[in-house]
Write a protein that holds these residues in place. Structure first.
Motif: not given
Length: 44
Positions: A3, A6-14
């Motif tokens: 998690t 995911v939180k750290q790279y949410i802008a790239e993953l979303l």
């Protein structure tokens, strides 16, 4: 996937995740893993 990652790279993953989900909806095909859930009742 952790998690924290995911939180750290949410802008790239979303955008990628949205694209995959939208393709799945448009094709009308859903992976079997998306059709199952682990439900735990919470008592008040």
């Amino acid at each position: 996937m952790p998690t924290k990652l995911v939180k750290q790279y949410i802008a790239e993953l979303l955008p990628l995740l949205m694209h995959i989900i939208n393709l799945s909806i448009a094709a009308g095909e859903f992976p079997q893993e998306w059709k199952t859930a682990f439900v735990v009742p919470l008592h008040k």
